[in-house]
Design a protein around this motif. Structure first.
Motif, PDB file in Angstrom:
ATOM      1  N   VAL A 306       0.987  -0.989   0.038  1.00 53.75           N
ATOM      2  CA  VAL A 306       0.080   0.121   0.090  1.00 53.75           C
ATOM      3  C   VAL A 306       0.684   1.004   0.070  1.00 53.75           C
ATOM      4  CG1 VAL A 306      -1.893   1.828   1.178  1.00 53.75           C
ATOM      5  CG2 VAL A 306      -1.934  -0.676   1.324  1.00 53.75           C
ATOM      6  N   ARG A 307       1.998   1.356   0.448  1.00 51.44           N
ATOM      7  CA  ARG A 307       2.965   2.564   1.062  1.00 51.44           C
ATOM      8  C   ARG A 307       3.631   2.539  -0.355  1.00 51.44           C
ATOM      9  NH1 ARG A 307       8.465   2.765   1.131  1.00 51.44           N
ATOM     10  NH2 ARG A 307       8.370   1.158   2.077  1.00 51.44           N
ATOM     11  N   VAL A 308       3.967   2.004  -0.839  1.00 52.16           N
ATOM     12  CA  VAL A 308       5.612   1.206  -2.066  1.00 52.16           C
ATOM     13  C   VAL A 308       4.299   1.827  -3.451  1.00 52.16           C
ATOM     14  CG1 VAL A 308       6.210  -0.319  -3.999  1.00 52.16           C
ATOM     15  CG2 VAL A 308       6.806  -0.071  -1.363  1.00 52.16           C
ATOM     16  N   GLY A 309       2.867   1.587  -3.148  1.00 57.35           N
ATOM     17  CA  GLY A 309       2.383   1.990  -4.733  1.00 57.35           C
ATOM     18  C   GLY A 309       1.490   3.350  -4.790  1.00 57.35           C
ATOM     19  N   GLY A 310       1.932   3.906  -3.192  1.00 61.15           N
ATOM     20  CA  GLY A 310       0.748   4.904  -3.269  1.00 61.15           C
ATOM     21  C   GLY A 310      -0.429   5.309  -2.930  1.00 61.15           C
TER      22      GLY A 310
END
Length: 419
Positions: A306-310
């Motif tokens: 979720v974080r990496v995918g923005g």
């Protein structure tokens, strides 16, 4: 308008308070008979007390009623309210009832009604010339009511805090055991918390509160307050059923699976977010108890996706992140996808344009405003991307390819940084 109270400390008479020609304490001295009448009233006329077990009414409640009647009788004889040391039995009873989960409102109503009845007995034979004594009796009774209310409330709240800390410690101990793969019935009995057959394993990300970045505020204090608010709402929203291992940055929840469906819903997460004052992100994996350790790793891996995918803060399950999760499994195909955008490495503005264009649902006007350029510049950059990478963002296949390639590249770089 000003109000004044009687000064009971100065020139207090040595004689007992008298009303109706006899000591005011006389109607209260037969504590067994009066207490029996009062407890009978509690049981029949006070709705909260009707739900208490009979043995509790006959035992603890009757005992405390007799004790309070003795305190009131002594107070009228001495014309002074019992000091704090004399209320030890009241505090002990309040702490015991807190552990037994008797509502505080029920306890206070019983004390208030009991003192009201006692005051009625004391003043029943009052005469016209007893006005001064009645004023003294009223003030004494109000002070006794205040002292008992404060003692009960303080003791009850202190015990509730202690119980909450004990439960939290037990919850953390059991959560640690399950997360490490130890499913011990002995540990569960010791903790007083049953082990469920399956759990919703939740990974939480808790960002900084604005107060934590305020130089005028102690950041650690602000962070702990944020966490306490969240823990309090968790206990309320999830009915204290969740096992928690949390820090001010995030952590793991184990929520017993309910037949009624998911316990952690988007609505519950919104409530937690409001309580904490920060946008919380949660990922959920449902699993059997024996698979809790592996599922916790998976939930936190999803949280990283979720974080990496923005992605925006919110609630995510495996179905929401299936493509991203599969890309993290690696393999030649994934590595090949991640290299598609390498020709753009020397052109940061093209990367920025691609991300903005995809993020704005392929709206060139919004993309131009976001990048502070003319829409024609956006068109030119999209054509350059197609020339350098063969990804045509004017087609649906090109859009899908670009989104997957960007994600694969971000995931690949995220893994590289961790290594």
């Amino acid at each position: 308008m000003t109000f004044s109270t009687l000064d009971l400390s100065a020139e207090t008479p040595d004689s007992a308070l008298e009303i109706g020609g006899r000591p005011a304490s006389v109607p209260l001295q037969n504590t067994d008979r009066v207490a029996s009448r009062m407890v009978g009233y509690f049981a029949t006329c006070m709705a909260p007390c009707r739900t208490l077990p009979g043995e509790q009414l006959r035992g603890d409640v009757t005992k405390m009623t007799r004790s309070c009647l003795a305190l009131a009788a002594e107070m009228f004889d001495r014309r002074s309210v019992p000091d704090d040391a004399r209320l030890g039995e009241v505090r002990e009873a309040a702490a015991q009832w807190a552990r037994e989960a008797v509502p505080l409102g029920t306890i206070l109503r019983a004390y208030h009604q009991g003192l009201r009845i006692a005051f009625g007995l004391v003043t029943a034979r009052a005469k016209a010339d007893d006005v001064d004594e009645l004023l003294v009796a009223t003030d004494l009774m109000l002070e006794l009511l205040e002292a008992i209310t404060v003692a009960v409330s303080d003791a009850y709240v202190d015990e509730q805090h202690l119980v909450a800390r004990e439960h939290q410690t037990a919850s953390q101990t059991l959560a640690s055991a399950l997360l490490s793969g130890r499913r011990s019935s002995a540990l569960a009995r010791q903790a007083g918390i049953p082990i469920a057959d399956s759990y919703e394993v939740v990974a939480l990300s808790i960002p900084e509160h604005a107060d934590e970045r305020d130089p005028r505020v102690d950041s650690q204090v602000a962070a702990r307050r944020k966490l306490r608010r969240l823990q309090s709402e968790l206990a309320t929203s999830l009915e204290a059923r969740a096992l928690t291992l949390l820090s001010t940055k995030g952590g793991t929840l184990l929520i017993p699976v309910s037949d009624a469906g998911p316990t952690l819903t988007a609505e519950v997460l919104a409530t937690l977010t409001e309580a904490a004052g920060v946008p919380i992100t949660a990922t959920v994996v449902v699993t059997d108890t024996d698979q809790v350790p592996e599922s916790a790793d998976q939930a936190h891996e999803l949280l990283n996706l979720v974080r990496v995918g923005g992605r925006e803060p919110g609630l995510y399950r495996m179905d929401d992140l299936a493509v991203e999760y599969q890309l993290t499994r690696g393999g030649p195909a994934v590595r090949r996808i991640a290299t598609i955008l390498e020709p753009l490495d020397a052109h940061q503005e093209l990367f920025d344009t691609m991300r903005a264009y995809l993020g704005n649902d392929m709206n060139r006007q919004l993309t131009a405003r976001q990048l502070y350029v003319h829409p024609n510049t956006v068109d030119y950059r999209l054509r350059r991307i197609a020339q350098l990478t063969t990804i045509d963002l004017a087609t649906s296949s090109g859009i899908s390819q670009a989104a997957i390639a960007l994600l694969a590249r971000d995931l690949d770089r995220s893994v590289t940084r961790r290594l």
